[in-house]
Design a protein around this motif. Sequence first.
Motif, mmCIF file in Angstrom:
data_model
loop_
_atom_site.group_PDB
_atom_site.id
_atom_site.type_symbol
_atom_site.label_atom_id
_atom_site.label_comp_id
_atom_site.label_asym_id
_atom_site.label_seq_id
_atom_site.Cartn_x
_atom_site.Cartn_y
_atom_site.Cartn_z
ATOM 1 N N HIS A 193 42.566 28.572 -5.726
ATOM 2 C CA HIS A 193 42.099 28.100 -4.423
ATOM 3 C C HIS A 193 42.667 29.037 -3.365
ATOM 4 O O HIS A 193 43.891 29.157 -3.230
ATOM 5 N N VAL A 194 41.787 29.719 -2.653
ATOM 6 C CA VAL A 194 42.202 30.706 -1.662
ATOM 7 C C VAL A 194 41.949 30.141 -0.269
ATOM 8 O O VAL A 194 40.835 29.742 0.051
ATOM 9 N N ILE A 195 42.998 30.111 0.540
ATOM 10 C CA ILE A 195 42.915 29.610 1.912
ATOM 11 C C ILE A 195 43.055 30.792 2.862
ATOM 12 O O ILE A 195 44.059 31.513 2.835
ATOM 13 N N MET A 196 42.045 31.011 3.691
ATOM 14 C CA MET A 196 42.043 32.097 4.667
ATOM 15 C C MET A 196 42.275 31.480 6.049
ATOM 16 O O MET A 196 41.381 30.851 6.612
ATOM 17 N N LEU A 197 43.481 31.643 6.572
ATOM 18 C CA LEU A 197 43.829 31.025 7.844
ATOM 19 C C LEU A 197 43.531 31.940 9.023
ATOM 20 O O LEU A 197 43.423 33.152 8.876
ATOM 21 N N GLY A 198 43.422 31.345 10.205
ATOM 22 C CA GLY A 198 43.151 32.096 11.425
ATOM 23 C C GLY A 198 44.373 32.183 12.308
ATOM 24 O O GLY A 198 44.826 31.183 12.860
ATOM 25 N N SER A 199 44.915 33.393 12.453
ATOM 26 C CA SER A 199 46.052 33.583 13.347
ATOM 27 C C SER A 199 45.652 33.398 14.807
ATOM 28 O O SER A 199 46.494 33.077 15.653
ATOM 29 N N TYR A 200 44.373 33.613 15.103
ATOM 30 C CA TYR A 200 43.921 33.642 16.495
ATOM 31 C C TYR A 200 42.952 32.515 16.808
ATOM 32 O O TYR A 200 42.147 32.608 17.724
ATOM 33 N N ALA A 201 43.031 31.454 16.018
ATOM 34 C CA ALA A 201 42.393 30.176 16.340
ATOM 35 C C ALA A 201 43.526 29.174 16.532
ATOM 36 O O ALA A 201 44.575 29.281 15.900
ATOM 37 N N ASP A 202 43.333 28.226 17.396
ATOM 38 C CA ASP A 202 44.379 27.255 17.709
ATOM 39 C C ASP A 202 44.908 26.599 16.440
ATOM 40 O O ASP A 202 44.124 26.158 15.587
ATOM 41 N N PHE A 203 46.245 26.555 16.300
ATOM 42 C CA PHE A 203 46.853 25.947 15.117
ATOM 43 C C PHE A 203 47.865 24.864 15.495
ATOM 44 O O PHE A 203 48.699 24.480 14.678
ATOM 45 N N SER A 204 47.808 24.375 16.718
ATOM 46 C CA SER A 204 48.700 23.288 17.126
ATOM 47 C C SER A 204 48.386 22.037 16.303
ATOM 48 O O SER A 204 47.342 21.932 15.668
ATOM 49 N N THR A 205 49.292 21.076 16.317
ATOM 50 C CA THR A 205 49.163 19.915 15.433
ATOM 51 C C THR A 205 47.932 19.061 15.734
ATOM 52 O O THR A 205 47.498 18.286 14.883
ATOM 53 N N ASP A 206 47.358 19.196 16.915
ATOM 54 C CA ASP A 206 46.148 18.438 17.224
ATOM 55 C C ASP A 206 44.892 19.305 17.202
ATOM 56 O O ASP A 206 43.834 18.895 17.662
ATOM 57 N N ILE A 232 46.866 35.181 5.676
ATOM 58 C CA ILE A 232 46.899 35.089 7.138
ATOM 59 C C ILE A 232 47.325 36.443 7.689
ATOM 60 O O ILE A 232 48.076 37.182 7.038
ATOM 61 N N HIS A 233 46.848 36.785 8.868
ATOM 62 C CA HIS A 233 47.166 38.103 9.428
ATOM 63 C C HIS A 233 48.577 38.147 10.004
ATOM 64 O O HIS A 233 49.435 38.869 9.520
ATOM 65 N N ALA A 234 48.802 37.390 11.046
ATOM 66 C CA ALA A 234 50.138 37.289 11.646
ATOM 67 C C ALA A 234 50.626 35.867 11.456
ATOM 68 O O ALA A 234 49.959 34.926 11.874
ATOM 69 N N PRO A 235 51.755 35.670 10.809
ATOM 70 C CA PRO A 235 52.257 34.311 10.583
ATOM 71 C C PRO A 235 52.345 33.525 11.882
ATOM 72 O O PRO A 235 52.676 34.067 12.937
ATOM 73 N N TRP A 236 52.042 32.237 11.807
ATOM 74 C CA TRP A 236 52.064 31.392 12.993
ATOM 75 C C TRP A 236 53.451 31.375 13.633
ATOM 76 O O TRP A 236 53.586 31.301 14.843
ATOM 77 N N TYR A 237 54.484 31.419 12.817
ATOM 78 C CA TYR A 237 55.852 31.412 13.324
ATOM 79 C C TYR A 237 56.554 32.622 12.737
ATOM 80 O O TYR A 237 56.759 32.698 11.522
ATOM 81 N N ASN A 238 56.906 33.591 13.598
ATOM 82 C CA ASN A 238 57.462 34.828 13.055
ATOM 83 C C ASN A 238 58.350 35.513 14.083
ATOM 84 O O ASN A 238 58.308 35.210 15.282
ATOM 85 N N SER A 239 59.164 36.451 13.611
ATOM 86 C CA SER A 239 60.065 37.203 14.480
ATOM 87 C C SER A 239 59.632 38.656 14.623
ATOM 88 O O SER A 239 60.418 39.502 15.038
#
Length: 249
Positions: A193-206, A232-239
Amino acid sequence: MKVSWVTDESRVPSTVDYGTTPGKYDSSATGEHTSYHYFFYSSSKIHHVTIGPLHPATTYYYRCGGSGPEFNFRTPPASFPIEFAVAGDLGQTGWTTTTLEHINATDYDVLLLPGDLSYADTQQPLWDSFGRLVEPYASRRPWMVTQGNHEQETFPFIYPDGFKSYNSRWPMPYQQSGSVSNLYYSFDVVGTHVIMLGSYADFSTDSAQYKWLANDLYKIDRSRTPWVVVIIHAPWYNSNMAHQGEGES
């Protein structure tokens, strides 16, 4: 399999003829076409045709628009093993060519591209040259992509939502996974199962993406799909300071 191509001639039909024997096409499918404008640039006719159902581990020969050169691709297998190739930030340099040649030398089944395709960055002809560059490779295997920062191409007030070129040229099967956006989706291949996430679409909890992801993860049956891969391209939470201060990541 979705087949996409671009033609300068507007009268070319959005059809793909295909079969399992070279030069013999016993099946045909008709799809849709689109075009877009970006400032003074007008794209040519962009065709998208979904063909199938197809047999696994089978080479299909096909032609686009009722004529022209013959291409071929191989479908993924029905059971393990399966080989993925992963390459992001392709761009259009000498390194791009050697990277693609290196990948092509393997017998991979599916390519996963986690964003930054053409590096057009609003220079629309670079989307066309990127298509020509990857055609010998993307026409032979399924390429599944997600977006990166170089696909945004936003412009205040005129193109505030961005991704006009990306969505027009690289539509992914997001509806099949219950997603409402081409910027994030999932799919199954063999036991993966491959999940392709969007770094540049809203990912807030709502956000729609967050709720979709929670539901997508909940539905995974690990007895049927023991492997779960997230791209994912750029992790949602990263340094990573190179991606600090971006609108989303």
